[in-house]
Design a protein around this motif. Sequence first.
Motif, PDB file in Angstrom:
ATOM      1  N   VAL A  32      36.127  -1.616  58.270  1.00 45.20           N
ATOM      2  CA  VAL A  32      37.555  -1.963  58.216  1.00 45.20           C
ATOM      3  C   VAL A  32      37.733  -3.449  57.939  1.00 45.20           C
ATOM      4  O   VAL A  32      38.578  -3.858  57.129  1.00 45.20           O
ATOM      5  CB  VAL A  32      38.248  -1.552  59.531  1.00 45.20           C
ATOM      6  CG1 VAL A  32      39.672  -2.084  59.578  1.00 45.20           C
ATOM      7  CG2 VAL A  32      38.252  -0.037  59.680  1.00 45.20           C
ATOM      8  N   ALA A  33      36.925  -4.274  58.594  1.00 40.05           N
ATOM      9  CA  ALA A  33      37.008  -5.716  58.358  1.00 40.05           C
ATOM     10  C   ALA A  33      36.655  -6.057  56.914  1.00 40.05           C
ATOM     11  O   ALA A  33      37.295  -6.920  56.289  1.00 40.05           O
ATOM     12  CB  ALA A  33      36.078  -6.448  59.322  1.00 40.05           C
ATOM     13  N   GLN A  34      35.659  -5.399  56.354  1.00 41.20           N
ATOM     14  CA  GLN A  34      35.251  -5.689  54.982  1.00 41.20           C
ATOM     15  C   GLN A  34      36.330  -5.276  53.984  1.00 41.20           C
ATOM     16  O   GLN A  34      36.510  -5.924  52.948  1.00 41.20           O
ATOM     17  CB  GLN A  34      33.944  -4.976  54.667  1.00 41.20           C
ATOM     18  CG  GLN A  34      33.295  -5.409  53.360  1.00 41.20           C
ATOM     19  CD  GLN A  34      31.897  -4.853  53.215  1.00 41.20           C
ATOM     20  OE1 GLN A  34      31.591  -3.788  53.722  1.00 41.20           O
ATOM     21  NE2 GLN A  34      31.031  -5.597  52.535  1.00 41.20           N
ATOM     22  N   ALA A  35      37.068  -4.192  54.282  1.00 45.22           N
ATOM     23  CA  ALA A  35      38.089  -3.708  53.361  1.00 45.22           C
ATOM     24  C   ALA A  35      39.371  -4.531  53.431  1.00 45.22           C
ATOM     25  O   ALA A  35      40.136  -4.564  52.461  1.00 45.22           O
ATOM     26  CB  ALA A  35      38.399  -2.240  53.644  1.00 45.22           C
ATOM     27  N   PHE A  36      39.613  -5.214  54.565  1.00 42.60           N
ATOM     28  CA  PHE A  36      40.898  -5.893  54.752  1.00 42.60           C
ATOM     29  C   PHE A  36      40.765  -7.395  54.956  1.00 42.60           C
ATOM     30  O   PHE A  36      41.763  -8.070  55.198  1.00 42.60           O
ATOM     31  CB  PHE A  36      41.638  -5.303  55.961  1.00 42.60           C
ATOM     32  CG  PHE A  36      42.170  -3.914  55.721  1.00 42.60           C
ATOM     33  CD1 PHE A  36      43.373  -3.713  55.067  1.00 42.60           C
ATOM     34  CD2 PHE A  36      41.436  -2.810  56.132  1.00 42.60           C
ATOM     35  CE1 PHE A  36      43.854  -2.439  54.839  1.00 42.60           C
ATOM     36  CE2 PHE A  36      41.911  -1.531  55.907  1.00 42.60           C
ATOM     37  CZ  PHE A  36      43.118  -1.338  55.254  1.00 42.60           C
ATOM     38  N   ARG A  37      39.571  -7.932  54.857  1.00 47.73           N
ATOM     39  CA  ARG A  37      39.404  -9.367  55.052  1.00 47.73           C
ATOM     40  C   ARG A  37      38.868  -9.993  53.775  1.00 47.73           C
ATOM     41  O   ARG A  37      37.833  -9.586  53.258  1.00 47.73           O
ATOM     42  CB  ARG A  37      38.454  -9.643  56.213  1.00 47.73           C
ATOM     43  CG  ARG A  37      38.215 -11.148  56.442  1.00 47.73           C
ATOM     44  CD  ARG A  37      37.342 -11.375  57.648  1.00 47.73           C
ATOM     45  NE  ARG A  37      38.009 -10.968  58.879  1.00 47.73           N
ATOM     46  CZ  ARG A  37      37.418 -10.953  60.077  1.00 47.73           C
ATOM     47  NH1 ARG A  37      36.145 -11.300  60.184  1.00 47.73           N
ATOM     48  NH2 ARG A  37      38.092 -10.575  61.139  1.00 47.73           N
ATOM     49  N   GLY A  38      39.598 -10.998  53.277  1.00 52.61           N
ATOM     50  CA  GLY A  38      39.184 -11.736  52.103  1.00 52.61           C
ATOM     51  C   GLY A  38      38.782 -13.149  52.456  1.00 52.61           C
ATOM     52  O   GLY A  38      38.721 -13.517  53.638  1.00 52.61           O
ATOM     53  N   PRO A  39      38.534 -13.980  51.451  1.00 55.01           N
ATOM     54  CA  PRO A  39      38.135 -15.372  51.727  1.00 55.01           C
ATOM     55  C   PRO A  39      39.195 -16.150  52.495  1.00 55.01           C
ATOM     56  O   PRO A  39      38.865 -17.085  53.235  1.00 55.01           O
ATOM     57  CB  PRO A  39      37.934 -15.963  50.321  1.00 55.01           C
ATOM     58  CG  PRO A  39      37.697 -14.778  49.442  1.00 55.01           C
ATOM     59  CD  PRO A  39      38.509 -13.670  50.023  1.00 55.01           C
ATOM     60  N   ASP A  40      40.470 -15.780  52.336  1.00 59.86           N
ATOM     61  CA  ASP A  40      41.562 -16.501  52.991  1.00 59.86           C
ATOM     62  C   ASP A  40      42.141 -15.755  54.181  1.00 59.86           C
ATOM     63  O   ASP A  40      43.266 -16.034  54.617  1.00 59.86           O
ATOM     64  CB  ASP A  40      42.683 -16.774  51.971  1.00 59.86           C
ATOM     65  CG  ASP A  40      42.190 -17.586  50.786  1.00 59.86           C
ATOM     66  OD1 ASP A  40      41.343 -18.482  51.014  1.00 59.86           O
ATOM     67  OD2 ASP A  40      42.626 -17.315  49.651  1.00 59.86           O
ATOM     68  N   GLY A  41      41.435 -14.774  54.715  1.00 58.36           N
ATOM     69  CA  GLY A  41      41.929 -14.027  55.861  1.00 58.36           C
ATOM     70  C   GLY A  41      42.283 -12.600  55.486  1.00 58.36           C
ATOM     71  O   GLY A  41      41.771 -12.045  54.505  1.00 58.36           O
ATOM     72  N   LEU A  42      43.181 -12.006  56.279  1.00 55.13           N
ATOM     73  CA  LEU A  42      43.567 -10.627  56.053  1.00 55.13           C
ATOM     74  C   LEU A  42      44.255 -10.467  54.703  1.00 55.13           C
ATOM     75  O   LEU A  42      45.072 -11.305  54.309  1.00 55.13           O
ATOM     76  CB  LEU A  42      44.502 -10.146  57.170  1.00 55.13           C
ATOM     77  CG  LEU A  42      43.883 -10.040  58.573  1.00 55.13           C
ATOM     78  CD1 LEU A  42      44.925  -9.585  59.579  1.00 55.13           C
ATOM     79  CD2 LEU A  42      42.692  -9.073  58.572  1.00 55.13           C
ATOM     80  N   THR A  43      43.929  -9.375  54.022  1.00 56.33           N
ATOM     81  CA  THR A  43      44.493  -9.143  52.694  1.00 56.33           C
ATOM     82  C   THR A  43      44.511  -7.651  52.394  1.00 56.33           C
ATOM     83  O   THR A  43      43.708  -6.887  52.947  1.00 56.33           O
ATOM     84  CB  THR A  43      43.669  -9.855  51.611  1.00 56.33           C
ATOM     85  OG1 THR A  43      44.233  -9.582  50.329  1.00 56.33           O
ATOM     86  CG2 THR A  43      42.228  -9.379  51.614  1.00 56.33           C
ATOM     87  N   THR A  44      45.443  -7.255  51.557  1.00 52.54           N
ATOM     88  CA  THR A  44      45.476  -5.878  51.035  1.00 52.54           C
ATOM     89  C   THR A  44      45.078  -5.856  49.560  1.00 52.54           C
ATOM     90  O   THR A  44      45.274  -4.845  48.878  1.00 52.54           O
ATOM     91  CB  THR A  44      46.880  -5.272  51.204  1.00 52.54           C
ATOM     92  OG1 THR A  44      47.834  -6.078  50.498  1.00 52.54           O
ATOM     93  CG2 THR A  44      47.266  -5.172  52.674  1.00 52.54           C
ATOM     94  N   GLY A  45      44.525  -6.948  49.099  1.00 50.14           N
ATOM     95  CA  GLY A  45      44.161  -7.050  47.690  1.00 50.14           C
ATOM     96  C   GLY A  45      43.131  -6.019  47.264  1.00 50.14           C
ATOM     97  O   GLY A  45      43.195  -5.480  46.153  1.00 50.14           O
ATOM     98  N   TYR A  46      42.164  -5.744  48.148  1.00 51.63           N
ATOM     99  CA  TYR A  46      41.138  -4.762  47.792  1.00 51.63           C
ATOM    100  C   TYR A  46      41.724  -3.353  47.707  1.00 51.63           C
ATOM    101  O   TYR A  46      41.323  -2.567  46.841  1.00 51.63           O
ATOM    102  CB  TYR A  46      40.003  -4.814  48.810  1.00 51.63           C
ATOM    103  CG  TYR A  46      39.352  -6.175  48.908  1.00 51.63           C
ATOM    104  CD1 TYR A  46      38.771  -6.768  47.791  1.00 51.63           C
ATOM    105  CD2 TYR A  46      39.334  -6.881  50.109  1.00 51.63           C
ATOM    106  CE1 TYR A  46      38.173  -8.026  47.871  1.00 51.63           C
ATOM    107  CE2 TYR A  46      38.739  -8.128  50.206  1.00 51.63           C
ATOM    108  CZ  TYR A  46      38.169  -8.699  49.081  1.00 51.63           C
ATOM    109  OH  TYR A  46      37.588  -9.945  49.163  1.00 51.63           O
ATOM    110  N   LEU A  47      42.674  -3.066  48.588  1.00 52.56           N
ATOM    111  CA  LEU A  47      43.341  -1.763  48.501  1.00 52.56           C
ATOM    112  C   LEU A  47      44.146  -1.654  47.216  1.00 52.56           C
ATOM    113  O   LEU A  47      44.151  -0.603  46.560  1.00 52.56           O
ATOM    114  CB  LEU A  47      44.257  -1.552  49.711  1.00 52.56           C
ATOM    115  CG  LEU A  47      43.577  -1.261  51.049  1.00 52.56           C
ATOM    116  CD1 LEU A  47      44.633  -1.091  52.135  1.00 52.56           C
ATOM    117  CD2 LEU A  47      42.707  -0.021  50.962  1.00 52.56           C
ATOM    118  N   ARG A  48      44.848  -2.726  46.855  1.00 53.15           N
ATOM    119  CA  ARG A  48      45.637  -2.697  45.615  1.00 53.15           C
ATOM    120  C   ARG A  48      44.724  -2.534  44.408  1.00 53.15           C
ATOM    121  O   ARG A  48      45.055  -1.804  43.460  1.00 53.15           O
ATOM    122  CB  ARG A  48      46.471  -3.975  45.480  1.00 53.15           C
ATOM    123  CG  ARG A  48      47.613  -4.062  46.473  1.00 53.15           C
ATOM    124  CD  ARG A  48      48.625  -5.115  46.035  1.00 53.15           C
ATOM    125  NE  ARG A  48      48.001  -6.431  45.906  1.00 53.15           N
ATOM    126  CZ  ARG A  48      47.909  -7.309  46.881  1.00 53.15           C
ATOM    127  NH1 ARG A  48      48.390  -7.030  48.088  1.00 53.15           N
ATOM    128  NH2 ARG A  48      47.346  -8.491  46.685  1.00 53.15           N
TER     129      ARG A  48
END
Length: 281
Positions: A32-48
Motif C-alpha cells: 500500500v505504501a509503495q502504491a500511494f507514496r511518491g518522492p514528495d509524499g502521498l500521491t495518487t499519481g500511480y493509480l492515475r
Amino acid sequence: MAAGPARRALPLILPSLLFMTALFLLPLITGVAQAFRGPDGLTTGYLRRMVDDPYFWQAARNTALLIVVLIPLQFALALAMALLLRERPRLAGLHFYIWVIPLAISDLAAGLVWLSIFTDRGYLNSVLDAAGISPYAWLSFQHPATMFLAVVIAELWRATSLVFVIVVAGMQGVPRDYDEAAAVFGASYWQRVRHVLLPQLRPSLQVALILRTILALEAFAVAQALTGRNFPLLVGETYQWYTALQNPNVATAVALVVLLLSVVAAVGYLRLMRHGPEPGR
C-alpha cells in the motif's frame, strides 16, 4: 473471569499471530505504501497512471470474462466427473488419478503444451491440413474470439482437477442413506442430485468457488504462453509494469486491485452461500 483463560491462550496463538503478521500484514502495508507514496509524499499519481493505461481496462475486461465463462464450465465438468466416479465404475481409482494429472503440471508448462496444439504449425492445424482444411491462425490478435477460446480450453484442462478433487473429498462425507431414502420415495436421479447431494456439498462447493475465483483472478502464465500480451490479464499487467516498464509502484497498484477483487469475491461468496436452509434439512 474471562481474562485468565484469555491470558493463558495468548502464548498458544502468539506464534500464529507473528507468522501471519510477517507473512501477510507487513507485505500488505509495504505494498500500500509503495502504491500511494511518491518522492514528495502521498500521491495518487500511480493509480492515475494505471487507470490511464488502455491495457489495464482491457486486462480487467479479459479477467472478468475469463471468470464468468471459465468457472461455471469448470464446476459443471468437475461435478459430472465426480458423479461418474461416485457410481464406482471399473478402474475408478485409475480414472481419478488420470483426471488429476493436470494438478502436477505447472501453469507455464500447461500453457506450452497447449501452445504446441494451437500455434500456426501446431498439432491442430496439422490435423486440419491432413483433412484438407485450410489451417487457421488460432492465436492471432486478429482473431480475439479463438484466442480467448484457446485460453479457456487450456485453463479448463489445467484447473478443473482442483475443483474435482475438492468435490470428490466432499462427497466422501455425504452418507448414502439420504440418497437411498430419496430413491425409495420415488425421487429421480437428478432430483436426488439437486435436493439431496448438492445441499450436502455446499461447504465443499463454497471452498472450491472461492479458491477458483481467486486463482482465476491470478491467471497469467497460461495466457502469457499462448498469447503474450495479445490477451492481457490483470496479473500479467503487474508483470509488465514491474519488468518491461520498470515501474514497481504501478505494478503494486495493479496487484492491490487484484487483492481487493479477491477479498470482495470471497466475502460475497461467503455471504451468498451462508443463506438458505442448512444441508440435510
